[in-house]
Motif scaffolding. Structure first.
Motif, PDB file in Angstrom:
ATOM      1  N   ALA A 162       0.862  -1.183   0.000  1.00 48.23           N
ATOM      2  CA  ALA A 162       0.000   0.000   0.000  1.00 48.23           C
ATOM      3  C   ALA A 162       0.896   1.228   0.000  1.00 48.23           C
ATOM      4  O   ALA A 162       1.812   1.332   0.822  1.00 48.23           O
ATOM      5  N   ALA A 163       0.640   2.154  -0.922  1.00 51.81           N
ATOM      6  CA  ALA A 163       1.357   3.433  -0.953  1.00 51.81           C
ATOM      7  C   ALA A 163       0.350   4.500  -0.544  1.00 51.81           C
ATOM      8  O   ALA A 163      -0.601   4.778  -1.272  1.00 51.81           O
TER       9      ALA A 163
ATOM     10  N   ASP B  64       7.552  11.772  -4.031  1.00 51.15           N
ATOM     11  CA  ASP B  64       8.284  10.572  -4.477  1.00 51.15           C
ATOM     12  C   ASP B  64       7.532   9.272  -4.182  1.00 51.15           C
ATOM     13  O   ASP B  64       8.041   8.184  -4.456  1.00 51.15           O
ATOM     14  N   LEU B  65       6.344   9.389  -3.575  1.00 49.89           N
ATOM     15  CA  LEU B  65       5.683   8.183  -3.055  1.00 49.89           C
ATOM     16  C   LEU B  65       5.524   7.089  -4.103  1.00 49.89           C
ATOM     17  O   LEU B  65       5.912   5.939  -3.890  1.00 49.89           O
ATOM     18  N   LEU B  66       4.950   7.456  -5.246  1.00 45.48           N
ATOM     19  CA  LEU B  66       4.653   6.420  -6.231  1.00 45.48           C
ATOM     20  C   LEU B  66       5.933   5.796  -6.786  1.00 45.48           C
ATOM     21  O   LEU B  66       6.021   4.569  -6.926  1.00 45.48           O
ATOM     22  N   ASP B  67       6.927   6.638  -7.071  1.00 51.42           N
ATOM     23  CA  ASP B  67       8.201   6.120  -7.592  1.00 51.42           C
ATOM     24  C   ASP B  67       8.850   5.161  -6.598  1.00 51.42           C
ATOM     25  O   ASP B  67       9.316   4.084  -6.964  1.00 51.42           O
ATOM     26  N   GLU B  68       8.877   5.601  -5.336  1.00 53.00           N
ATOM     27  CA  GLU B  68       9.532   4.778  -4.304  1.00 53.00           C
ATOM     28  C   GLU B  68       8.788   3.457  -4.113  1.00 53.00           C
ATOM     29  O   GLU B  68       9.391   2.390  -4.007  1.00 53.00           O
TER      30      GLU B  68
ATOM     31  N   LEU C 120       6.822   2.001  -6.240  1.00 51.22           N
ATOM     32  CA  LEU C 120       6.953   1.189  -7.450  1.00 51.22           C
ATOM     33  C   LEU C 120       8.318   0.505  -7.493  1.00 51.22           C
ATOM     34  O   LEU C 120       8.431  -0.658  -7.901  1.00 51.22           O
ATOM     35  N   GLN C 121       9.332   1.236  -7.037  1.00 50.12           N
ATOM     36  CA  GLN C 121      10.669   0.643  -7.006  1.00 50.12           C
ATOM     37  C   GLN C 121      10.707  -0.564  -6.051  1.00 50.12           C
ATOM     38  O   GLN C 121      11.242  -1.611  -6.389  1.00 50.12           O
ATOM     39  N   THR C 122      10.090  -0.388  -4.893  1.00 56.83           N
ATOM     40  CA  THR C 122      10.035  -1.499  -3.925  1.00 56.83           C
ATOM     41  C   THR C 122       9.259  -2.672  -4.525  1.00 56.83           C
ATOM     42  O   THR C 122       9.690  -3.828  -4.451  1.00 56.83           O
ATOM     43  N   ALA C 123       8.118  -2.359  -5.136  1.00 54.02           N
ATOM     44  CA  ALA C 123       7.288  -3.417  -5.725  1.00 54.02           C
ATOM     45  C   ALA C 123       8.049  -4.122  -6.841  1.00 54.02           C
ATOM     46  O   ALA C 123       7.979  -5.352  -6.989  1.00 54.02           O
ATOM     47  N   THR C 124       8.798  -3.353  -7.637  1.00 52.62           N
ATOM     48  CA  THR C 124       9.551  -3.937  -8.754  1.00 52.62           C
ATOM     49  C   THR C 124      10.663  -4.839  -8.231  1.00 52.62           C
ATOM     50  O   THR C 124      10.896  -5.936  -8.763  1.00 52.62           O
ATOM     51  N   THR C 125      11.356  -4.374  -7.184  1.00 48.21           N
ATOM     52  CA  THR C 125      12.408  -5.202  -6.574  1.00 48.21           C
ATOM     53  C   THR C 125      11.825  -6.557  -6.163  1.00 48.21           C
ATOM     54  O   THR C 125      12.389  -7.614  -6.454  1.00 48.21           O
ATOM     55  N   ILE C 126      10.671  -6.517  -5.516  1.00 49.54           N
ATOM     56  CA  ILE C 126      10.045  -7.759  -5.047  1.00 49.54           C
ATOM     57  C   ILE C 126       9.604  -8.605  -6.244  1.00 49.54           C
ATOM     58  O   ILE C 126       9.818  -9.819  -6.282  1.00 49.54           O
ATOM     59  N   ALA C 127       9.002  -7.938  -7.250  1.00 59.06           N
ATOM     60  CA  ALA C 127       8.451  -8.661  -8.400  1.00 59.06           C
ATOM     61  C   ALA C 127       9.539  -9.336  -9.229  1.00 59.06           C
ATOM     62  O   ALA C 127       9.260 -10.272  -9.979  1.00 59.06           O
TER      63      ALA C 127
END
Ligand code: CO8
Length: 258
Positions: A100-101, A185-189, A191-198
């Protein structure tokens, strides 16, 4: 891809992004929005190209709670027979990692929706609370349980009994959110976390999620036993072979999500 009225659904790489989109009602969670989020989650769970699910709102509100205007005319029998809001359990049961962001208000059902996710990242503008008591009700989507597990009894009691909000700093200190980032920066940050996990092995990320969640449901001995069995089972994946081979060969792993 399904068309939705109250949410937006997009895919960025291996991340599915669900954006709550009822701006005039500060993303209040009505039945339609609940059905649409659940249906989007189901779609993303089935999509083998998706490795993580990100849920977000607007700058002003993640969600300002269940829709009070929709709830107001309902009787006890209406909510009991409908098992009102039970469909949110589907999100809690998601097997893929969820993030959740949160910017702005995450109140009542909005705070509960954020807590249904595995990781909660807050903008510095975020405000969390369970103000249901001011309306003559109590949290109904798990708030009294998940908030207490996240922040402990004293603070959960205070929030549920007074209805006061806590800001992002207090929420981070209390352990509700994993970190705070500037609102811009919320969405970028996230998304970066989600991408790392994905980009990790999907089945192994699912197993890690299941193991952490197990800690809320069982004793330490049983939880550690569960973890060990699941750890053993990672050795049946192709991705464990690849992950360890890549380390030994000093190269990045290429996971096949199998
Ligand atoms: N439901 C419906 N509409 C809402 C909600 C809501 N929860 N929150 C805001 N809105 C609407 C307002 O009515 C307003 O609409 P309109 O312009 O048509 O009057 C619009 O959004 C903008 O809101 P405000 O003008 O109030 O904006 P402010 O910036 O002045 O205030 C607040 C923002 C502080 C967030 C304020 O809107 C507020 O207090 N909202 C209600 C917060 C709340 O009490 N949430 C808890 C709801 S109860 C709940 O979540 C229970 C969950 C469990 C149910 C389970 C059942 C089984």
């Amino acid at each position: 891809m399904t068309d939705f009225e109250t949410i937006l659904l997009e895919r960025k790489g291996r991340v599915g992004i669900i954006t709550l989109n009822r701006p005039k009602a500060l993303n209040a969670l009505n039945s339609e929005l609940m059905r649409e989020v659940v249906s989007a989650v189901e779609e993303l769970e089935k999509d083998s190209e998706i490795g993580a699910i990100l849920i977000t709102g607007s700058d002003r509100a993640f969600a300002a709670g269940a829709d009070i205007k929709e709830m107001q005319p309902k009787s006890y029998m209406d909510v009991y027979l409908d098992d009102f809001f039970a469909a949110w359990d589907r999100l809690a049961a998601a097997r893929k990692p969820t993030i959740a962001a949160v910017a702005g208000y995450a109140l009542g059902g909005g705070c509960e929706l954020a807590m249904l996710c595995d990781i909660l990242i807050a903008a510095d503008t975020a405000k969390f609370g369970q103000p249901e008591i001011k309306l003559g009700v109590i949290p109904g989507i798990g708030g009294s349980q998940r908030l207490t597990r996240a922040v402990g009894k004293a603070k959960a009691m205070e929030l549920c009994l007074t209805g006061r909000n806590m800001d992002a700093e207090e929420a981070e200190r209390a352990g509700l959110v994993s970190r705070i980032v500037p609102a811009a920066d919320l969405l970028d940050e996230a998304l970066q976390t989600a991408t790392t996990i994905a980009e990790m092995s999907l089945p192994v990320a699912m197993m890690a999620k299941e193991a952490v969640n197990r800690s809320f449901e069982t004793t330490l001995t049983e939880g550690v036993r569960f973890e060990r069995r699941v750890f053993h089972s990672t050795f049946a994946t192709e991705d464990q072979k690849e992950g360890m081979a890549a380390f030994v060969e000093k190269r990045p792993p290429v996971f096949k999500h199998r």
